[in-house]
Design a protein around this motif. Structure first.
Motif: not given
Length: 330
Positions: A31-56
């Motif tokens: 997916s090339k979808k942009r998320l400008d103007g959107k808000t996301a919460i990622v629990t466990g978003g500071t390491s492992g898979m969560g970090l990669r999701i948050a970074m994406d």
């Protein structure tokens, strides 16, 4: 001695074949979808898979809130995401899923300070760590992996409902596991200490997440919010550190080489959060960036309803508060 060498050789060859197959069949979210103007919460978003999701998500322009219970890890993870993506709209907030008080404080903060919530990635979890009963009277593993996620999701529903639309529903993504297949639900002993093998207890928590998504989907009918589960596959993350520093590091390395790195493991959650077709379904189980099949009992509507009712009691949500989660307009 020669027989042992042959056995080791066979094991190495099999491992290489398995690894080669896995690496060549891992699907990446395109997916090339942009998320400008959107808000996301990622629990466990500071390491492992969560970090990669948050970074994406941050790389796609989203305002990303990463949540974990460790200040140092949270600050470090936040700085890394900002440095890698150039997106300053990355916020770290403390969240301890083993504490209902912490969950309520976090949710209240989000509802008070955030204008919208488009994506909730329930990624945080623990592995086969030592058991104990938390201050809320729940088994630690069950509370972090399931009950905490259950409570957090319901408390954040008003903002998710406000943010979703017919064309772009808000999305909830629960990180389950292939080990949900060994999971079971027994209400009498689900929080009992030293009753389950730790890996069984982990499987129980991951099965509960699938049942939760199924029941929540029924209760969200008519709203612009969808909830799905993902199986990331066998991923080399720090979750294995609970088995010991050196052994955990070895298993993490082995899984990363033979199966999936954290970035590869993150792809199905990213797919479920962004793909257009994935946004058209709810209560489904995704694996390797496509719709999969959970174990049969995960589709038992009566079991899902009973689990819901038991979970509401155990996280101490009163009827009025539960009704407010679904009906409150922010």
């Amino acid at each position: 001695m020669l027989a042992i060498l042959y056995l080791l050789l066979v094991i190495v060859v099999v491992a290489m074949v398995v690894g080669l197959y896995q690496k060549n069949t891992n699907i990446i979210c395109k997916s090339k979808k942009r998320l400008d103007g959107k808000t996301a919460i990622v629990t466990g978003g500071t390491s492992g898979m969560g970090l990669r999701i948050a970074m994406d998500f941050a790389d796609r322009g989203a305002r990303v809130i990463v949540a974990c219970p460790f200040v140092d890890e949270g600050a470090t993870g936040r700085k890394l995401i900002v440095r890698k993506t150039g997106n300053e709209e990355v916020i770290f907030k403390l969240l301890d899923l083993s504490s209902n008080t912490s969950i309520r404080k976090f949710a209240n903060d989000i509802l008070t300070t955030e204008k919208r919530l488009d994506i909730l990635i329930n990624n945080a979890g623990v592995g086969t760590v030592d058991e104990f009963i938390t201050k809320d009277g729940l088994n630690f593993i069950m509370q972090v992996n399931y009950f905490g996620t259950f409570l957090l999701t319901l408390l954040l529903l008003p903002l998710l409902k406000k943010s979703g639309s017919i064309t772009e529903p808000a999305r909830i993504v629960n990180t389950s596991s292939v080990l949900h297949n060994i999971g079971t639900v027994n209400f009498k002993v689900m929080n009992r200490l030293n009753h389950w093998y730790l890996i069984q207890l982990y499987g129980n928590s991951k099965l509960c997440l699938v049942l939760f998504a199924r029941e929540l989907t029924k209760r969200l009918k008519g709203t612009n919010v969808v909830c799905n589960c993902v199986d990331p596959g066998a991923v080399g993350t720090t979750i294995f550190n609970c088995s010991g520093k050196y052994y955990g590091a070895f298993v993490q390395f082995l899984f990363s080489v033979l199966f999936k790195t954290p970035w590869e493991g993150a792809q199905t959650a990213i797919y479920a959060a962004l793909d257009k077709k994935a946004g058209l379904v709810s209560g489904e189980y995704f694996k390797n960036c496509r719709t999969g099949q959970a174990k049969q009992c995960a589709y038992d509507d009566n079991l899902a309803k009973e689990l819901w009712e038991e979970s509401v009691k155990l996280v101490k949500l009163c009827d009025d508060e539960l009704e407010e989660c679904f009906n409150k307009n922010l």
